[in-house]
Design a protein around this motif. Structure first.
Motif, PDB file in Angstrom:
ATOM      1  N   PHE A  47       0.797  -1.231   0.000  1.00 28.42           N
ATOM      2  CA  PHE A  47       0.000   0.000   0.000  1.00 28.42           C
ATOM      3  C   PHE A  47       0.826   1.275   0.000  1.00 28.42           C
ATOM      4  N   GLN A  48       2.169   1.168   0.113  1.00 29.59           N
ATOM      5  CA  GLN A  48       2.940   2.365   0.496  1.00 29.59           C
ATOM      6  C   GLN A  48       2.877   3.530  -0.492  1.00 29.59           C
ATOM      7  N   TRP A  49       2.756   3.263  -1.773  1.00 28.97           N
ATOM      8  CA  TRP A  49       2.712   4.366  -2.745  1.00 28.97           C
ATOM      9  C   TRP A  49       1.307   4.647  -3.259  1.00 28.97           C
ATOM     10  N   LEU A  50       0.305   3.960  -2.742  1.00 26.32           N
ATOM     11  CA  LEU A  50      -1.081   4.155  -3.220  1.00 26.32           C
ATOM     12  C   LEU A  50      -1.730   5.372  -2.571  1.00 26.32           C
ATOM     13  N   THR A  51      -2.601   6.040  -3.324  1.00 23.62           N
ATOM     14  CA  THR A  51      -3.450   7.059  -2.707  1.00 23.62           C
ATOM     15  C   THR A  51      -4.497   6.338  -1.850  1.00 23.62           C
ATOM     16  N   PRO A  52      -5.162   7.089  -0.948  1.00 20.19           N
ATOM     17  CA  PRO A  52      -6.232   6.464  -0.156  1.00 20.19           C
ATOM     18  C   PRO A  52      -7.274   5.806  -1.069  1.00 20.19           C
ATOM     19  N   GLU A  53      -7.588   6.468  -2.184  1.00 19.93           N
ATOM     20  CA  GLU A  53      -8.627   5.953  -3.095  1.00 19.93           C
ATOM     21  C   GLU A  53      -8.147   4.657  -3.759  1.00 19.93           C
TER      22      GLU A  53
ATOM     23  N   ALA B  20     -19.833   4.462  15.516  1.00 19.47           N
ATOM     24  CA  ALA B  20     -20.398   5.364  16.522  1.00 19.47           C
ATOM     25  C   ALA B  20     -19.534   6.607  16.709  1.00 19.47           C
ATOM     26  N   ARG B  21     -18.267   6.516  16.333  1.00 18.97           N
ATOM     27  CA  ARG B  21     -17.330   7.649  16.478  1.00 18.97           C
ATOM     28  C   ARG B  21     -16.984   8.286  15.131  1.00 18.97           C
ATOM     29  N   ASP B  22     -17.719   7.871  14.078  1.00 20.82           N
ATOM     30  CA  ASP B  22     -17.477   8.418  12.728  1.00 20.82           C
ATOM     31  C   ASP B  22     -16.032   8.241  12.278  1.00 20.82           C
ATOM     32  N   TRP B  23     -15.463   7.092  12.583  1.00 21.58           N
ATOM     33  CA  TRP B  23     -14.076   6.835  12.206  1.00 21.58           C
ATOM     34  C   TRP B  23     -13.934   6.184  10.826  1.00 21.58           C
ATOM     35  N   GLN B  24     -15.045   5.811  10.176  1.00 19.58           N
ATOM     36  CA  GLN B  24     -14.898   5.064   8.911  1.00 19.58           C
ATOM     37  C   GLN B  24     -14.045   5.791   7.876  1.00 19.58           C
ATOM     38  N   PRO B  25     -14.149   7.146   7.747  1.00 20.33           N
ATOM     39  CA  PRO B  25     -13.322   7.788   6.715  1.00 20.33           C
ATOM     40  C   PRO B  25     -11.824   7.584   6.931  1.00 20.33           C
ATOM     41  N   TYR B  26     -11.423   7.382   8.182  1.00 25.73           N
ATOM     42  CA  TYR B  26     -10.005   7.157   8.476  1.00 25.73           C
ATOM     43  C   TYR B  26      -9.592   5.714   8.196  1.00 25.73           C
ATOM     44  N   HIS B  27     -10.580   4.824   8.155  1.00 17.08           N
ATOM     45  CA  HIS B  27     -10.273   3.399   8.058  1.00 17.08           C
ATOM     46  C   HIS B  27     -10.125   2.919   6.615  1.00 17.08           C
ATOM     47  N   THR B  28      -9.288   3.628   5.842  1.00 14.80           N
ATOM     48  CA  THR B  28      -8.905   3.119   4.523  1.00 14.80           C
ATOM     49  C   THR B  28      -7.977   1.919   4.732  1.00 14.80           C
ATOM     50  N   PRO B  29      -7.916   1.014   3.751  1.00 13.26           N
ATOM     51  CA  PRO B  29      -6.968  -0.113   3.882  1.00 13.26           C
ATOM     52  C   PRO B  29      -5.545   0.377   4.139  1.00 13.26           C
ATOM     53  N   LYS B  30      -5.154   1.440   3.461  1.00 13.76           N
ATOM     54  CA  LYS B  30      -3.787   1.972   3.642  1.00 13.76           C
ATOM     55  C   LYS B  30      -3.532   2.399   5.082  1.00 13.76           C
ATOM     56  N   ASN B  31      -4.502   3.103   5.684  1.00 14.68           N
ATOM     57  CA  ASN B  31      -4.317   3.539   7.066  1.00 14.68           C
ATOM     58  C   ASN B  31      -4.370   2.369   8.045  1.00 14.68           C
ATOM     59  N   LEU B  32      -5.247   1.409   7.770  1.00 12.89           N
ATOM     60  CA  LEU B  32      -5.366   0.266   8.690  1.00 12.89           C
ATOM     61  C   LEU B  32      -4.117  -0.612   8.679  1.00 12.89           C
TER      62      LEU B  32
ATOM     63  N   ILE C  46       2.728   8.863  13.897  1.00 11.04           N
ATOM     64  CA  ILE C  46       2.371  10.284  13.793  1.00 11.04           C
ATOM     65  C   ILE C  46       1.523  10.544  12.540  1.00 11.04           C
ATOM     66  N   PHE C  47       1.784   9.782  11.490  1.00 11.66           N
ATOM     67  CA  PHE C  47       1.155  10.046  10.188  1.00 11.66           C
ATOM     68  C   PHE C  47      -0.018   9.120   9.863  1.00 11.66           C
ATOM     69  N   GLN C  48      -0.282   8.111  10.724  1.00 15.20           N
ATOM     70  CA  GLN C  48      -1.141   7.014  10.264  1.00 15.20           C
ATOM     71  C   GLN C  48      -2.569   7.410   9.898  1.00 15.20           C
ATOM     72  N   TRP C  49      -3.144   8.394  10.542  1.00 13.60           N
ATOM     73  CA  TRP C  49      -4.535   8.767  10.211  1.00 13.60           C
ATOM     74  C   TRP C  49      -4.613  10.028   9.352  1.00 13.60           C
ATOM     75  N   LEU C  50      -3.480  10.593   8.964  1.00 13.04           N
ATOM     76  CA  LEU C  50      -3.480  11.834   8.180  1.00 13.04           C
ATOM     77  C   LEU C  50      -3.737  11.558   6.704  1.00 13.04           C
ATOM     78  N   THR C  51      -4.402  12.496   6.041  1.00 13.12           N
ATOM     79  CA  THR C  51      -4.490  12.450   4.583  1.00 13.12           C
ATOM     80  C   THR C  51      -3.108  12.810   4.022  1.00 13.12           C
ATOM     81  N   PRO C  52      -2.870  12.510   2.726  1.00 13.65           N
ATOM     82  CA  PRO C  52      -1.595  12.925   2.119  1.00 13.65           C
ATOM     83  C   PRO C  52      -1.362  14.429   2.288  1.00 13.65           C
ATOM     84  N   GLU C  53      -2.430  15.212   2.134  1.00 13.89           N
ATOM     85  CA  GLU C  53      -2.300  16.674   2.226  1.00 13.89           C
ATOM     86  C   GLU C  53      -1.944  17.094   3.656  1.00 13.89           C
ATOM     87  N   GLU C  54      -2.630  16.515   4.634  1.00 14.61           N
ATOM     88  CA  GLU C  54      -2.304  16.841   6.025  1.00 14.61           C
ATOM     89  C   GLU C  54      -0.862  16.442   6.342  1.00 14.61           C
TER      90      GLU C  54
END
Lengths: 108, 108, 108, 108
Positions: A47-53, B20-32, C46-54
């Motif tokens: 996943f390292q170079w992928l965008t979130p999408e 319940a905490r609206d965390w789904q937008p953060y839970h992309t595969p990349k972030n998880l 530190i970066f795990q939940w940030l968007t690329p822009e953030e």
């Protein structure tokens, strides 16, 4: 989730696989946590170079889907082997953690 | 392993907790996968300066045992949430992997 | 980059710091790579939940900037200590790697 | 440590290498810390099943020595590229950290 796939049975298969190859001396908790973290990083590598999408569509490509599934299996394999040597029940540990988190961080 | 602790039920509790905490937008595969690898490293941190022998006795100290169990729960939590967003069955993935390994690496 | 901050001098300071505390027995290559990977994961955290822009604006907040800088120092500290115990010159290793990559992957 | 191998020059070469391949859009801080942690784990992988004693002799085998040196170069490459995009001076960061540690943890 069929009976065939329960966690205890998978742990038994993993233990038999390791024992048949005389791997137990290598399976210290210290080595198993290292191996677990290495497998987790192999997931990150995909996943390292992928965008979130792009990361959200990772299962659309059959080869990548297979690779992701395979690395998930490796992470789970080392996690279950670690739990086995430490005597930790992973599902009970997670249930207790969710209980604690529900008390500590009440939903808004 | 009681019914109460099956994997699907834990996944449902984790999904409800996040929703319940609206965390789904953060839970992309990349972030998880990043979060999974961070939790795996927190396990490594507990063991990093221990000898192999000390690492085998890590559960003798109640505080360390609690810390280890807690980090195992965190690794499993992110692994199950990753599987949920990707549509991967972790136990089936591991069973298939063990099948493959038994064919590829026959016991001596 | 002043003379005061050269790599060899930093390695000497790290070695003296460790020796004064009798830490050398802990500083096996195996333990140092584990510690290096743990510090790298603390950066990831530190970066795990940030968007690329953030993530690109992470140095705008002084507290986060300090935390990032501190973790970079920790990664470099373990990398230099690892190089010291292994007898590897990190800058020469990187220069050789860039040379190889320039030959293997010619620019388009 | 010759002039040819100073850190700033290596950073410039890495930046030119990435620019010639249009990789800058991928080099967000978030992606670079992930890549750094993946490379650190590739170092861990080399050591994961070794005893402490075996890990201390890892440079005796030329192939393993080459692999270790190569992974060290990869870790340093991503660390320097991260520092470049964040505007952090890694040697100054480490010098400041050693200063702080010497004050916080006086030698016995």
């Amino acid at each position: 989730m069929t009976e065939h796939l329960d966690v205890a049975k998978l742990q038994r298969r993993l233990a038999e696989f390791a024992a048949a190859r005389d791997w137990q001396p290598y399976h210290t908790p210290k080595n198993l946590v290292a191996a677990l973290s290495v497998e987790a990083s192999e997931l990150v590598e995909i996943f390292q170079w992928l965008t979130p999408e792009e990361s959200a569509r990772v299962m659309d490509d059959p080869d990548t889907a297979h690779r992701v599934t395979d690395e998930i299996a490796d992470v789970l394999a080392y996690l279950l082997q670690l739990c086995e040597v430490l005597g930790v029940d992973p599902l009970a540990a997670l249930a207790a953690k969710i209980d604690r988190n529900e008390r500590r961080f009440p939903a808004p």
